[in-house]
Design an enzyme around this catalytic site. Structure first.
Site, PDB file in Angstrom:
ATOM      1  N   ASP A 122      -2.562   9.131   0.091  1.00 42.76           N
ATOM      2  CA  ASP A 122      -3.051   7.993   0.875  1.00 42.76           C
ATOM      3  C   ASP A 122      -4.549   7.783   0.603  1.00 42.76           C
ATOM      4  OD1 ASP A 122      -3.165   5.958   2.771  1.00 42.76           O
ATOM      5  OD2 ASP A 122      -3.307   7.315   4.483  1.00 42.76           O
ATOM      6  N   HIS A 180       4.365   6.737   5.769  1.00 41.18           N
ATOM      7  CA  HIS A 180       3.213   7.293   6.480  1.00 41.18           C
ATOM      8  C   HIS A 180       2.566   6.339   7.489  1.00 41.18           C
ATOM      9  CE1 HIS A 180       0.789   5.144   3.524  1.00 41.18           C
ATOM     10  NE2 HIS A 180      -0.265   5.386   4.270  1.00 41.18           N
ATOM     11  N   ASP A 181       2.742   5.048   7.321  1.00 42.25           N
ATOM     12  CA  ASP A 181       2.117   4.102   8.257  1.00 42.25           C
ATOM     13  C   ASP A 181       3.142   3.399   9.143  1.00 42.25           C
ATOM     14  OD1 ASP A 181      -0.553   4.486   7.709  1.00 42.25           O
ATOM     15  OD2 ASP A 181      -0.630   2.968   6.135  1.00 42.25           O
ATOM     16  N   HIS A 207       0.848  -1.206   0.000  1.00 44.24           N
ATOM     17  CA  HIS A 207       0.000   0.000   0.000  1.00 44.24           C
ATOM     18  C   HIS A 207       0.887   1.261   0.000  1.00 44.24           C
ATOM     19  CE1 HIS A 207      -2.633   3.182   1.473  1.00 44.24           C
ATOM     20  NE2 HIS A 207      -1.917   3.267   2.580  1.00 44.24           N
ATOM     21  N   ARG A 223      12.733 -12.814  32.745  1.00 41.38           N
ATOM     22  CA  ARG A 223      12.564 -13.430  31.426  1.00 41.38           C
ATOM     23  C   ARG A 223      11.819 -12.514  30.475  1.00 41.38           C
ATOM     24  NH1 ARG A 223      13.717 -17.012  34.942  1.00 41.38           N
ATOM     25  NH2 ARG A 223      14.718 -19.004  34.388  1.00 41.38           N
TER      26      ARG A 223
HETATM   27  N1  LIG Z   1     -10.305  -3.948   8.276  1.00 44.21           N
HETATM   28  C1  LIG Z   1     -10.560  -2.655   8.451  1.00 44.21           C
HETATM   29  N2  LIG Z   1      -9.879  -1.751   7.737  1.00 44.21           N
HETATM   30  C2  LIG Z   1     -10.148  -0.447   7.924  1.00 44.21           C
HETATM   31  C3  LIG Z   1     -11.106  -0.004   8.854  1.00 44.21           C
HETATM   32  N3  LIG Z   1     -11.140   1.346   8.800  1.00 44.21           N
HETATM   33  C4  LIG Z   1     -10.226   1.726   7.899  1.00 44.21           C
HETATM   34  N4  LIG Z   1      -9.627   0.663   7.351  1.00 44.21           N
HETATM   35  C5  LIG Z   1      -8.613   0.656   6.312  1.00 44.21           C
HETATM   36  C6  LIG Z   1      -8.905   1.566   5.161  1.00 44.21           C
HETATM   37  C7  LIG Z   1      -7.527   1.905   4.671  1.00 44.21           C
HETATM   38  O1  LIG Z   1      -6.989   0.944   3.809  1.00 44.21           O
HETATM   39  C8  LIG Z   1      -6.716   1.954   5.920  1.00 44.21           C
HETATM   40  C9  LIG Z   1      -6.555   3.345   6.454  1.00 44.21           C
HETATM   41  O2  LIG Z   1      -6.217   3.222   7.747  1.00 44.21           O
HETATM   42  P1  LIG Z   1      -5.240   4.139   8.520  1.00 44.21           P
HETATM   43  O3  LIG Z   1      -4.859   3.401   9.732  1.00 44.21           O
HETATM   44  O4  LIG Z   1      -4.178   4.675   7.667  1.00 44.21           O
HETATM   45  O5  LIG Z   1      -6.205   5.258   8.950  1.00 44.21           O
HETATM   46  P2  LIG Z   1      -6.709   6.500   8.207  1.00 44.21           P
HETATM   47  O6  LIG Z   1      -5.993   6.684   6.923  1.00 44.21           O
HETATM   48  O7  LIG Z   1      -8.196   6.405   8.213  1.00 44.21           O
HETATM   49  O8  LIG Z   1      -6.312   7.587   9.249  1.00 44.21           O
HETATM   50  P3  LIG Z   1      -4.940   8.319   9.485  1.00 44.21           P
HETATM   51  O9  LIG Z   1      -3.925   7.835   8.497  1.00 44.21           O
HETATM   52  O10 LIG Z   1      -4.553   7.995  10.871  1.00 44.21           O
HETATM   53  O11 LIG Z   1      -5.294   9.706   9.273  1.00 44.21           O
HETATM   54  O12 LIG Z   1      -7.388   1.119   6.843  1.00 44.21           O
HETATM   55  C10 LIG Z   1     -11.817  -1.003   9.611  1.00 44.21           C
HETATM   56  O13 LIG Z   1     -12.676  -0.731  10.447  1.00 44.21           O
HETATM   57  N5  LIG Z   1     -11.497  -2.308   9.367  1.00 44.21           N
HETATM   58 MG   LIG Z   2      -3.424   6.407   7.052  1.00 46.85          MG
END
Ligand SMILES: Nc1nc2c(ncn2[C@H]2C[C@H](O)[C@@H](COP(=O)(O)OP(=O)(O)OP(=O)(O)O)O2)c(=O)[nH]1
Ligand SMILES: [Mg+2]
Length: 504
Positions: free
Chosen positions: A268, A117-118, A69, A442
């Site tokens: 993103d 970014h992640d 990604h 440990r």
């Molecule tokens: N399995 C799953 N994936 C999710 C959920 N919500 C978002 N995603 C997926 C969609 C995207 O591929 C990715 C985006 O997540 P991120 O952790 O980067 O968060 P986001 O971009 O919404 O916020 P941020 O980067 O922190 O501003 O995660 C969820 O509830 N379940």
């Molecule tokens: Mg993100």
């Protein structure tokens, strides 16, 4: 408003052993090449290959991980950056904005921020985050430390309980309890790059990954003027001084953002919206045809020539028309991605340029692709279908619950280290093993050296006789545990949990 001159923003100096003096264009470019090397060669980037994007513990390698990604985000970020620069060039504005000799660094900073970014995300994404926060909230009860000491304060840690007549110390206790209950991937990213990995990147490169500007210990609503920029925690108390310096080096006001961060964010958003849907088809959650139907239904009003028609319908029709050479499914996603990029990238670039004064000052309180336009509506469409049809799929939710259990379980297992007294833990850190604490010894041995060193360094700067010592020592000890567990990959945490629970 300050004059827009990117030479005052793109700071190529570093925190340690920084290059000195005046640099030519070529020399500056070389400094950013060095940043690229540091980032691409880091273990933290490699670990992204075993972290969840949407599907935890996925064995099908065609489905995206955080690493694949991030490579896509890098490509989209580069596209937006190039688009912005070529538009500015056409309008003869590069020189006006001090960018004529900085186009290379501009692109490179965006690309590498996209790749990183992640980097701070824990195993199992948002569920790992929630597990860590729930666990610490239950033990530190941050909501019982909002104003005055309470007689029924539920905090389990004596040193962190507020006490009558200790205002200064109480402020610190409050800060620490809130900070530790707000673990966040972006904040952990800043910590990882600076404190844990000591990558010593340029100020501009680090500035570009400071996505949200709210401190993790913040209580209450952020100011309306910064509601978006402060939507989530962006850095921890442990990096407070570093971030303060970062702001100075980048001429940023307290809750402002670095200008190129908006590009990383848009890249993103554009990348994952189509990718998550494609992965769902790869996982057979729905067929391409069913997906098209979901998208069609969710768009609502269908008018001729709408953005939906230009992007989604067009991709669908083209993929049906020539299905000889490749599978229609692959073709659909290729056209969908290309059409989406061709609409959203120029739009994001133009929005960046149109709002440059506010973006340059760091106060633009929106995402580039968040407004009333059809472009934002298209992005929302993809996201909503993913939320409704993909993230809530029973298999996905089942794995998320297991991920949550794994992270909380690991925290339970490491808890004895948080229950040692300050003196006992100090002795354990010094001797590395203590006969009278066989379990703790440990567990301590298992922590990674890098994380232990960060703890030792932070604690060595404290004065042991000061009243705040027990509070701060405990803070850094909790950070150590959060660093260790959030730094695991999905697979590693899963295996480790099973091993320690003696399931195998
Ligand atoms: N399995 C799953 N994936 C999710 C959920 N919500 C978002 N995603 C997926 C969609 C995207 O591929 C990715 C985006 O997540 P991120 O952790 O980067 O968060 P986001 O971009 O919404 O916020 P941020 O980067 O922190 O501003 O995660 C969820 O509830 N379940
Ligand atoms: Mg993100």
């Amino acid at each position: 408003m300050a004059e827009i001159d990117f030479r005052n923003k793109i700071n190529w100096r570093r925190r340690y052993r920084s290059p000195q003096g005046v640099k030519t264009e070529r020399e500056i470019l070389r400094i950013f090449e060095s940043d690229r090397g540091r980032i691409i060669n880091s273990a933290a980037i490699r670990r992204l290959q075993q972290k969840t994007q949407v599907f935890p513990l996925e064995r099908n390698a065609a489905v995206r991980t955080r690493l694949t990604h991030s490579l896509e985000v890098q490509q989209v970020g580069r596209y937006i950056a190039k688009e912005i620069l070529s538009r500015l060039k056409e309008q003869r504005l590069l020189e006006t904005y001090g960018l004529d000799e900085l186009t290379g660094p501009f692109e490179s900073i965006v690309e590498m921020a996209c790749l990183m970014h992640d980097i701070g995300n824990p195993p199992f994404g948002h569920f790992g985050e929630a597990a860590i926060n729930d666990w610490f909230r239950q033990r530190l009860a941050p909501d019982d430390a909002v104003s005055q000491p309470l007689s029924d304060d539920r905090c389990e840690v004596v040193a962190l309980k507020l006490r009558e007549g200790e205002d200064t110390l109480n402020a610190l206790r409050r800060k620490v309890r809130h900070d530790l209950s707000h673990f966040e991937g972006n904040a952990q990213g800043i910590r990882l790059v600076h404190t844990l990995m000591r990558m010593n990147l340029t100020w501009a490169q680090v500035g570009c990954i400071l996505k949200y500007t709210r401190p993790a210990w913040w209580i209450g609503e952020p100011p309306a003027s910064h509601s978006y920029l402060m939507k989530k925690p962006g850095y921890y108390f442990s990096e407070e001084a570093y971030v303060e310096r970062l702001r100075k080096e980048l001429n940023l006001d307290t809750y402002s953002r670095f200008p190129l961060t908006w590009i990383m964010e848009a890249a993103d958003d554009i990348s994952y919206c189509v990718a998550d849907l494609e992965d769902a088809v790869e996982k057979r959650i729905f067929s391409a045809e069913q997906l098209y139907q979901h998208l069609y239904d969710a768009w609502g009003q269908h008018e001729k020539g709408s953005l939906f028609a230009q992007v989604v319908e067009n991709a669908w029709e083209k993929s049906r028309a020539n299905s000889m050479s490749r599978s229609a499914e692959d073709q659909f996603f290729m056209y969908l991605r290309v059409n989406t990029l061709n609409k959203l990238v120029p739009y994001a670039a133009q929005r960046f340029i149109d709002n440059l004064p506010q973006i340059f000052s760091g106060e633009f309180n929106h995402a580039l692709l968040e407004d009333e336009s059809g472009f934002s509506q298209l992005l929302e469409l993809y996201k909503n279908v993913a939320i409704k049809q993909v993230f809530s799929h029973p298999d996905v939710e089942q794995l998320e619950l297991q991920g949550y259990r794994v992270i909380s379980g690991l925290l339970d297992i490491y808890r004895p280290l948080l229950q040692l007294s300050t003196a006992d833990f100090a002795e354990l850190v010094e001797k590395e093993r203590l006969r009278r604490f066989p379990i703790e010894s440990r567990l301590f041995q298992k922590l990674s050296t890098r994380h232990r060193l960060a703890y030792v360094e932070a604690v060595s700067k404290l004065s042991p006789d000061a009243a705040e010592y027990p509070v701060l020592e405990y803070y850094h000890r909790c950070r150590l545990i959060q660093d260790y567990i959030s730094g695991m990959t999905d697979l590693y945490s899963w295996d480790e949990y099973r091993r320690l629970m003696a399931v195998e």
